[in-house]
Design a protein around this motif. Sequence first.
Motif, PDB file in Angstrom:
ATOM      1  N   SER A 114      38.868  56.859 -13.496  1.00 33.97           N
ATOM      2  CA  SER A 114      40.073  56.032 -13.435  1.00 33.97           C
ATOM      3  C   SER A 114      39.965  54.870 -14.412  1.00 33.97           C
TER       4      SER A 114
ATOM      5  N   ASN B 249      32.420  57.204  -9.003  1.00 32.68           N
ATOM      6  CA  ASN B 249      33.712  56.877  -9.604  1.00 32.68           C
ATOM      7  C   ASN B 249      33.462  56.274 -10.974  1.00 32.68           C
TER       8      ASN B 249
ATOM      9  N   GLU C 129      35.180  60.994  -9.789  1.00 31.70           N
ATOM     10  CA  GLU C 129      36.551  60.754 -10.244  1.00 31.70           C
ATOM     11  C   GLU C 129      36.506  59.818 -11.445  1.00 31.70           C
TER      12      GLU C 129
END
Length: 278
Positions: free
Chosen positions: A216, A182, A214
């Motif tokens: 973010s 992440n 991912e």
Amino acid sequence: MKNILVATDFSENSHKTLEYAILIAKAYDAKIYLVHTYLPYYVEPGIYADSLLMMESLNEQTKSMYAKFVPFEKEIEAAGIAYETVLELNDVTSGIFDVIEKHEIDLLVIGRTGSGGFLNKLIGSNAAHIIAKSSIPVLAIPQNVENVVIKQVLYATQLEFDESDILAQLFAITSQLKAKVNLVKVEASFEPDIQSDQQFIDQIKGTFIKEDFEISKVKDEHVTDGILKAAKAQGADLIVLAAHHRNFLSQIIDPSKSKQVIIRSPLPVLTFQFKEEL
């Protein structure tokens, strides 16, 4: 990755540090080098004017040190991993970097604290120096880690620089460990926000299209707090940082950012060396 160096002070936390090294070594079929550095001690100054007595004292100290390696050696043998024990008559920093150069080490694994004092010195006042000087990734293991596992990885990104080289190294490791990454950017008011985030997001997604990750963003007044909160919320097992050696702007804003995360994190922290020329 062929060679992993584990710095040990023979404390209880050193066993946990070794477990992480074994985890990674198994994934790569790598060799582990166990190193302890020490400087000889003398009980009574002046008593060793006789060179023979001095050599006997040094030999006794050396035998004692090698005996302390035995439990660690047995742990590595049980895991079926090749290893070598290295005892360096040197100060901590010089000894470790001598071994890194001599044995072509790919990863340095160190404990964040240790009752013996050896690793306290290494990761305390010398932490920033070790990270800045190291040409290889450094994995720092905190004292109270319970489960030795790396399945969820948080990579702290600024989305301000081309981080492709660092990400390539990281994905090579996470691919071997079958871990998910992440990428998290902490938006803090004092952090630089010069380049377009989307530009770097598109670049990362286009370059690493086959990787499991991912991207973010989180908001926080402090980067360190934001990283640690995000790691907890995401159930991360490992935090990854890029040390910007020559990035003048980062040094002005927060010269000890990496050190803060390493010292405060309840999770292992892996630091890659990122050399950005301005």
